[in-house]
Design an enzyme around this catalytic site. Structure first.
Site, PDB file in Angstrom:
ATOM      1  CD  GLU A 124      -4.200   3.202   6.158  1.00  0.00           C
ATOM      2  OE1 GLU A 124      -4.720   2.996   7.272  1.00  0.00           O
ATOM      3  OE2 GLU A 124      -4.231   2.383   5.214  1.00  0.00           O
ATOM      4  NE  ARG A 126       1.926   1.272   7.870  1.00  0.00           N
ATOM      5  CZ  ARG A 126       1.176   0.795   6.897  1.00  0.00           C
ATOM      6  NH1 ARG A 126       0.333   1.605   6.257  1.00  0.00           N
ATOM      7  NH2 ARG A 126       1.224  -0.482   6.558  1.00  0.00           N
ATOM      8  CB  SER A 186      -7.839   4.981   8.301  1.00  0.00           C
ATOM      9  OG  SER A 186      -7.892   4.040   9.353  1.00  0.00           O
ATOM     10  NE  ARG A 208      -3.134  -5.896   9.691  1.00  0.00           N
ATOM     11  CZ  ARG A 208      -4.350  -6.188   9.250  1.00  0.00           C
ATOM     12  NH1 ARG A 208      -5.399  -6.012  10.012  1.00  0.00           N
ATOM     13  NH2 ARG A 208      -4.520  -6.653   8.017  1.00  0.00           N
ATOM     14  NE  ARG A 268       2.463  -4.386   3.835  1.00  0.00           N
ATOM     15  CZ  ARG A 268       1.256  -3.839   3.600  1.00  0.00           C
ATOM     16  NH1 ARG A 268       0.217  -4.245   4.297  1.00  0.00           N
ATOM     17  NH2 ARG A 268       1.113  -2.903   2.682  1.00  0.00           N
TER      18      ARG A 268
END
Length: 399
Positions: free
Chosen positions: A332, A371, A335, A245, A260
């Site tokens: 988070e 994470r 998900s 990303r 991140r």
């Protein structure tokens, strides 16, 4: 894409739902483009009919035919332009949110559903990169910011975590897949990541390929344009891949450590199922994700993501947020989304049923990413959950 026929039948209901995603105006523009296209179709059909003459045409008929063909050429050009405008408008309309998705447009508007475990209290809190070994400065020299090496015990712990996750979801009926991470544009469009997420995707322009930010893209497009058999559903895949990303728009956010980053690893569930079973499947996938966090002993909470904070494909998303002691908040780590028929319709995937061809539903759910590794390091400060030692993790991680 949305079911345009259904949207035409109940435009007010669809507009109200899409407005909760901030897409009411995009929906109106779609309806206008669709109306313009539909208005041109009868004219083109009528002109095409007039070009079909029976018997030997007279000179007058030939002259008239030439005029009709010229009118038809112009009308077909107008129809093609209208169709292109309609398709472009359709690509910008997201999946409407489920009624149970709360109102709001940010992560602060998510509604907490439940918690498991108590937030970890530590005499001395160390951020994950201070507990494990990540080599952030060396990675920055090599690749730039938001990259990191995982080294030694940290690498072994990470690999044990991925293998543990794959083992658990495989036991739950998911077929392991190692998918491609480079895909063509039609896969990105079909899964709904383009056009809205294009700024976050790395492109290999010379090859016409894109690096995926999740194996969801490859797993969804695995059956692109296919007709599935009803008795084959549900089809459940568990993909493991490295993901990429650009983190466009993330300047100043989570700049410390590995939270991140531009490159990370992920185990992802993906399911093709029937519309009747998709919401039960969504609950099942969320339960699997929760079971894994409970086995790892991580404190977490489940939240129902606000409608305006959902991605374009998702009708509903449940996030699981683990406690991070260094941040003193939940963040988070997994998900689970039900994208209903949105992705399958864009990808041209159908299922053969007794009543004919129908569009299946698709769902995706993160099992673990890096994470989760960070949450383990922070909550246990180097100690390793017993369940991971069977998969090659060390007893304790040293930096």
């Amino acid at each position: 894409m949305i079911d345009l026929r259904a949207a035409r039948a109940e435009p007010d209901a669809w507009r109200a739902a899409l407005a909760r995603k901030g897409a009411g105006e995009a929906f109106d523009e779609l309806l206008a483009a669709d109306e313009q296209w539909r208005a041109l179709v009868p004219r083109v059909d009528e002109l095409r009919g007039r070009t079909k003459l029976k018997g030997k045409p007279t000179p007058e008929q030939l002259e008239e035919l030439q005029q009709v063909k010229e009118e038809l050429r112009t009308a077909e050009e107008e129809l093609a332009a209208a169709e292109a405008a309609r398709e472009a408008a359709l690509a910008l309309v997201p999946n409407p949110p489920h009624d149970s998705a709360p109102d709001g447009d940010s992560e602060d508007d998510a509604v907490e559903l439940r918690r498991s475990g108590m937030p970890t209290e530590l005499a001395e809190v160390k951020e994950a990169s201070e507990v494990g070994r990540f080599e952030l400065e060396r990675a920055a020299r090599l690749s730039g910011s938001r990259f990191g090496f995982m080294v030694g015990d940290t690498a072994l712990l990470a690999m044990a975590l991925y293998r543990f996750a794959i083992d658990r979801v495989t036991a739950a009926g998911f077929l392991p897949v190692l998918p491609p991470v480079l895909v063509r544009e039609e896969a990105m469009i079909g899964t709904g990541f383009f056009p809205t997420e294009k700024s976050n995707i790395y492109e290999l322009e010379a090859d016409g390929l894109f690096l995926t930010g999740t194996s969801e893209v490859a797993l969804a497009a695995m059956h692109m344009t296919e007709i599935l058999e009803a008795d084959a559903l549900p089809i459940r895949y568990a993909g493991f891949s490295t993901c990429f990303r650009r983190e466009a728009g993330a300047a100043g956010k989570d700049t410390r450590g590995m939270f991140r980053v531009h490159q990370f690893n992920k185990v992802e569930m993906f399911v093709f199922t029937t519309p009747d079973d998709s919401w039960a499947e969504h609950d099942r996938m969320v339960a699997l994700e929760e079971n894994l966090l409970q086995e790892l002993g991580l404190p977490y909470r489940a939240v129902n993501v606000a409608a305006g904070d959902l991605g374009a494909p998702a009708a509903k998303k449940i996030d699981l947020e683990a406690w991070f002691p260094s941040q003193e908040r939940y963040r988070e780590v997994t998900s689970c989304s039900n994208t209903t028929d949105f992705q399958a319709r864009r990808l041209g995937i159908r299922v053969r049923t007794e009543s004919g061809l129908e569009t299946p539903h698709t769902l995706n759910g993160t099992v673990v990413t890096d994470r989760a590794l960070l949450a383990i390091l922070e909550n246990f400060q180097g100690e390793v959950p017993d369940v991971l030692r069977a998969y090659g993790a060390p007893e304790r991680v040293s930096g």
